[in-house]
Design a protein around this motif. Structure first.
Motif, mmCIF file in Angstrom:
data_model
loop_
_atom_site.group_PDB
_atom_site.id
_atom_site.type_symbol
_atom_site.label_atom_id
_atom_site.label_comp_id
_atom_site.label_asym_id
_atom_site.label_seq_id
_atom_site.Cartn_x
_atom_site.Cartn_y
_atom_site.Cartn_z
ATOM 1 N N GLU A 84 -8.907 1.434 2.453
ATOM 2 C CA GLU A 84 -8.672 1.600 1.017
ATOM 3 C C GLU A 84 -7.782 0.486 0.483
ATOM 4 O OE1 GLU A 84 -9.001 6.464 0.680
ATOM 5 O OE2 GLU A 84 -7.089 5.567 1.268
ATOM 6 N N ALA A 85 -6.785 0.110 1.259
ATOM 7 C CA ALA A 85 -5.920 -0.995 0.859
ATOM 8 C C ALA A 85 -6.715 -2.283 0.729
ATOM 9 C CB ALA A 85 -4.794 -1.172 1.877
ATOM 10 N N ALA A 140 -2.689 6.277 2.184
ATOM 11 C CA ALA A 140 -3.983 5.603 2.027
ATOM 12 C C ALA A 140 -4.446 5.168 3.416
ATOM 13 C CB ALA A 140 -3.838 4.395 1.112
ATOM 14 N N VAL A 148 0.842 -1.182 0.000
ATOM 15 C CA VAL A 148 0.000 0.000 0.000
ATOM 16 C C VAL A 148 0.885 1.241 0.000
ATOM 17 C CG1 VAL A 148 -1.870 1.158 1.238
ATOM 18 C CG2 VAL A 148 -1.553 -1.287 1.501
ATOM 19 N N GLU A 149 0.430 2.276 -0.666
ATOM 20 C CA GLU A 149 1.148 3.542 -0.614
ATOM 21 C C GLU A 149 0.836 4.251 0.697
ATOM 22 O OE1 GLU A 149 0.878 6.162 -3.969
ATOM 23 O OE2 GLU A 149 0.756 4.479 -5.371
ATOM 24 N N ILE A 185 -10.021 -2.640 0.153
ATOM 25 C CA ILE A 185 -10.951 -2.572 -0.977
ATOM 26 C C ILE A 185 -10.209 -2.721 -2.298
ATOM 27 C CG2 ILE A 185 -12.580 -1.060 -2.200
ATOM 28 C CD1 ILE A 185 -13.621 -2.347 0.461
ATOM 29 N N ARG A 186 -9.100 -2.026 -2.456
ATOM 30 C CA ARG A 186 -8.321 -2.097 -3.705
ATOM 31 C C ARG A 186 -7.780 -3.494 -3.979
ATOM 32 N NH1 ARG A 186 -5.124 3.377 -2.341
ATOM 33 N NH2 ARG A 186 -6.784 4.826 -2.932
ATOM 34 N N ASN A 187 -7.621 -4.277 -2.917
ATOM 35 C CA ASN A 187 -7.053 -5.612 -3.061
ATOM 36 C C ASN A 187 -8.064 -6.727 -2.794
ATOM 37 O OD1 ASN A 187 -3.975 -5.255 -3.534
ATOM 38 N ND2 ASN A 187 -4.531 -3.714 -2.008
ATOM 39 N N ALA A 188 -9.345 -6.378 -2.793
ATOM 40 C CA ALA A 188 -10.444 -7.345 -2.632
ATOM 41 C C ALA A 188 -10.244 -8.261 -1.418
ATOM 42 C CB ALA A 188 -10.627 -8.160 -3.911
ATOM 43 N N CYS A 222 -11.020 2.341 8.141
ATOM 44 C CA CYS A 222 -11.054 3.618 7.403
ATOM 45 C C CYS A 222 -10.386 4.739 8.185
ATOM 46 C CB CYS A 222 -12.482 4.006 7.037
ATOM 47 S SG CYS A 222 -13.539 4.452 8.448
#
Length: 106
Positions: free
Chosen positions: A26-27, A22, A18-19, A29-32, A86
């Protein structure tokens, strides 16, 4: 990049990069990542991104804000190490962070 380790209630661990900047949600969700629903999209208006912060990381992650504590009241199986993902901002200091998801979300 910062590595975050998500362990589900069955014990399966998934590691994601993860950047910084974030959120842990968010990490996820972006990675399911299974077990993170994030119905409010990160507005701290629900408890569907609830995670348990591994004891070794609690101090680095910090304590929930009063608003987050109010939302955690709606979470499933809330514990002393519960946080809303979050509300956890990813920083370089959190490289290797371990969080677990509850059996189900609220």
């Amino acid at each position: 990049m910062v590595k975050i380790n998500f362990t589900d209630h069955a014990g399966t661990t998934r590691s994601v990069d993860v950047e910084a900047g974030a959120t842990v949600m968010e990490a996820a969700i972006r990675n399911a990542i299974p077990g993170i629903e994030a119905e409010c999209g990160g507005a701290c208006a629900c408890a569907t991104c609830h995670v348990y912060v591994d004891e070794a990381w609690r101090e680095k992650v910090g304590s929930p804000t009063p608003m987050e504590e109010d939302m955690l009241d709606f979470g499933y199986d809330v514990r002393p190490n519960s946080r809303l993902s979050c509300q956890i901002k990813v920083t370089a200091e959190l490289d290797g962070l371990v969080v677990s998801t509850p059996e189900r979300q609220a």
